[in-house]
Design a protein around this motif. Structure first.
Motif, PDB file in Angstrom:
ATOM      1  N   GLY A  83       0.817  -1.207   0.000  1.00 34.16           N
ATOM      2  CA  GLY A  83       0.000   0.000   0.000  1.00 34.16           C
ATOM      3  C   GLY A  83       0.854   1.261   0.000  1.00 34.16           C
ATOM      4  N   MET A  84       1.980   1.215  -0.710  1.00 25.07           N
ATOM      5  CA  MET A  84       2.925   2.333  -0.734  1.00 25.07           C
ATOM      6  C   MET A  84       3.083   2.885  -2.142  1.00 25.07           C
ATOM      7  SD  MET A  84       5.900   0.696   1.695  1.00 25.07           S
ATOM      8  CE  MET A  84       7.000   2.096   1.524  1.00 25.07           C
ATOM      9  N   THR A  85       3.563   4.111  -2.203  1.00 25.89           N
ATOM     10  CA  THR A  85       3.913   4.737  -3.481  1.00 25.89           C
ATOM     11  C   THR A  85       5.427   4.655  -3.668  1.00 25.89           C
ATOM     12  OG1 THR A  85       4.281   6.927  -2.533  1.00 25.89           O
ATOM     13  CG2 THR A  85       2.005   6.381  -3.218  1.00 25.89           C
ATOM     14  N   PRO A  86       5.904   4.802  -4.895  1.00 28.12           N
ATOM     15  CA  PRO A  86       7.363   4.799  -5.111  1.00 28.12           C
ATOM     16  C   PRO A  86       8.081   5.878  -4.302  1.00 28.12           C
ATOM     17  CG  PRO A  86       6.231   4.542  -7.202  1.00 28.12           C
ATOM     18  CD  PRO A  86       5.172   4.843  -6.172  1.00 28.12           C
ATOM     19  N   GLU A  87       7.428   7.011  -4.101  1.00 32.85           N
ATOM     20  CA  GLU A  87       8.061   8.112  -3.353  1.00 32.85           C
ATOM     21  C   GLU A  87       8.295   7.756  -1.887  1.00 32.85           C
ATOM     22  OE1 GLU A  87       6.321   9.207  -6.982  1.00 32.85           O
ATOM     23  OE2 GLU A  87       5.178   8.494  -5.244  1.00 32.85           O
ATOM     24  N   GLN A  88       7.565   6.796  -1.373  1.00 33.80           N
ATOM     25  CA  GLN A  88       7.709   6.389   0.027  1.00 33.80           C
ATOM     26  C   GLN A  88       8.772   5.321   0.225  1.00 33.80           C
ATOM     27  OE1 GLN A  88       3.445   5.375   0.239  1.00 33.80           O
ATOM     28  NE2 GLN A  88       3.412   6.590   2.121  1.00 33.80           N
ATOM     29  N   ALA A  89       9.336   4.822  -0.869  1.00 32.88           N
ATOM     30  CA  ALA A  89      10.217   3.664  -0.791  1.00 32.88           C
ATOM     31  C   ALA A  89      11.646   3.993  -1.217  1.00 32.88           C
ATOM     32  CB  ALA A  89       9.665   2.544  -1.673  1.00 32.88           C
ATOM     33  N   MET A  91      14.945   1.647  -2.759  1.00 33.87           N
ATOM     34  CA  MET A  91      15.468   0.341  -3.150  1.00 33.87           C
ATOM     35  C   MET A  91      16.947   0.322  -2.831  1.00 33.87           C
ATOM     36  SD  MET A  91      15.052  -1.915  -6.492  1.00 33.87           S
ATOM     37  CE  MET A  91      15.898  -3.475  -6.633  1.00 33.87           C
ATOM     38  N   ILE A  92      17.353  -0.691  -2.090  1.00 31.44           N
ATOM     39  CA  ILE A  92      18.743  -0.826  -1.668  1.00 31.44           C
ATOM     40  C   ILE A  92      19.341  -2.009  -2.398  1.00 31.44           C
ATOM     41  CG2 ILE A  92      20.249  -1.278   0.310  1.00 31.44           C
ATOM     42  CD1 ILE A  92      17.787  -0.079   1.967  1.00 31.44           C
ATOM     43  N   LEU A 107      11.652   4.981  -7.834  1.00 33.30           N
ATOM     44  CA  LEU A 107      12.104   4.982  -6.435  1.00 33.30           C
ATOM     45  C   LEU A 107      13.482   5.613  -6.321  1.00 33.30           C
ATOM     46  CD1 LEU A 107      10.308   2.287  -6.784  1.00 33.30           C
ATOM     47  CD2 LEU A 107      11.433   1.556  -4.706  1.00 33.30           C
ATOM     48  N   SER A 108      13.828   6.022  -5.120  1.00 29.83           N
ATOM     49  CA  SER A 108      15.206   6.362  -4.823  1.00 29.83           C
ATOM     50  C   SER A 108      16.005   5.070  -4.813  1.00 29.83           C
ATOM     51  CB  SER A 108      15.324   7.030  -3.443  1.00 29.83           C
ATOM     52  OG  SER A 108      14.639   8.257  -3.422  1.00 29.83           O
ATOM     53  N   GLY A 109      17.233   5.143  -5.298  1.00 29.65           N
ATOM     54  CA  GLY A 109      18.106   3.971  -5.308  1.00 29.65           C
ATOM     55  C   GLY A 109      19.312   4.203  -4.431  1.00 29.65           C
ATOM     56  N   CYS A 110      19.549   3.282  -3.521  1.00 30.38           N
ATOM     57  CA  CYS A 110      20.683   3.370  -2.602  1.00 30.38           C
ATOM     58  C   CYS A 110      21.642   2.229  -2.881  1.00 30.38           C
ATOM     59  CB  CYS A 110      20.193   3.300  -1.157  1.00 30.38           C
ATOM     60  SG  CYS A 110      21.542   3.294   0.051  1.00 30.38           S
ATOM     61  N   GLY A 111      22.870   2.572  -3.227  1.00 26.05           N
ATOM     62  CA  GLY A 111      23.900   1.574  -3.450  1.00 26.05           C
ATOM     63  C   GLY A 111      24.684   1.315  -2.189  1.00 26.05           C
ATOM     64  N   VAL A 112      24.934   0.043  -1.900  1.00 21.86           N
ATOM     65  CA  VAL A 112      25.738  -0.319  -0.730  1.00 21.86           C
ATOM     66  C   VAL A 112      27.129  -0.721  -1.203  1.00 21.86           C
ATOM     67  CG1 VAL A 112      23.721  -0.984   0.621  1.00 21.86           C
ATOM     68  CG2 VAL A 112      24.952  -2.732  -0.666  1.00 21.86           C
TER      69      VAL A 112
END
Length: 148
Positions: A83-89, A91-92, A107-112
């Motif tokens: 029940g979420m939008t891409p703006e709320q998430a 991705m790691i 989505l925002s993308g976070c690289g580890v």
């Protein structure tokens, strides 16, 4: 493949600090999901072995009914279920494919930086965030959660 099924846990383990940060995120009420290109039975076996039956809210592997990452379809399913939008998430991930999947899904993308790919690869894919320590994930995610 049967051989992989027998050996999929060999030489596999959570990165240091990951179980702790996942527990912190769960305690903070963050919805946590796995999106993998491994087949569903394998990804479930691996994730549940290391993180328990309730370690993640959703565990999605590849499916014949949708294309693999970097298609954003797996992310769309996760977001819809939550029940979420891409703006709320966020991705790691540790690869250019993960960052591309995030971008394809809005989505925002976070690289580890502790994964099997290089910082340069993640920068070339224009990751929104780069983190070098699992505790930075908690700060990033809870700060984002507060903005939505």
């Amino acid at each position: 493949n049967e051989d992989y099924s027998r050996h999929c846990l060999d030489k596999t383990a959570p990165y240091a600090g990951i179980p702790e940060v996942l527990e912190q995120l769960r305690s903070a009420g963050v919805h946590i999901a796995v999106a993998s290109n491994k087949t569903q039975p394998f990804v479930e076996k691996i994730v549940k072995h290391y993180f328990g039956e309730n370690g993640f809210d959703q565990i999605l592997g590849s499916s014949d009914s949708r294309p693999k990452k970097p298609s954003p379809e797996i992310i769309s399913v996760i977001l819809e279920n939550a029940g979420m939008t891409p703006e709320q998430a966020v991705m790691i991930g540790d690869s250019n494919v993960d960052i591309r999947t995030a971008k394809n899904g809005g989505l925002s993308g976070c690289g580890v930086l502790w994964g099997f790919r290089t910082q340069a690869e993640l920068e070339e894919e224009d990751a929104d965030f780069l983190v070098s320590d699992p505790q930075q994930l908690y700060a990033l995610i809870t700060a984002k959660d507060g903005k939505n």
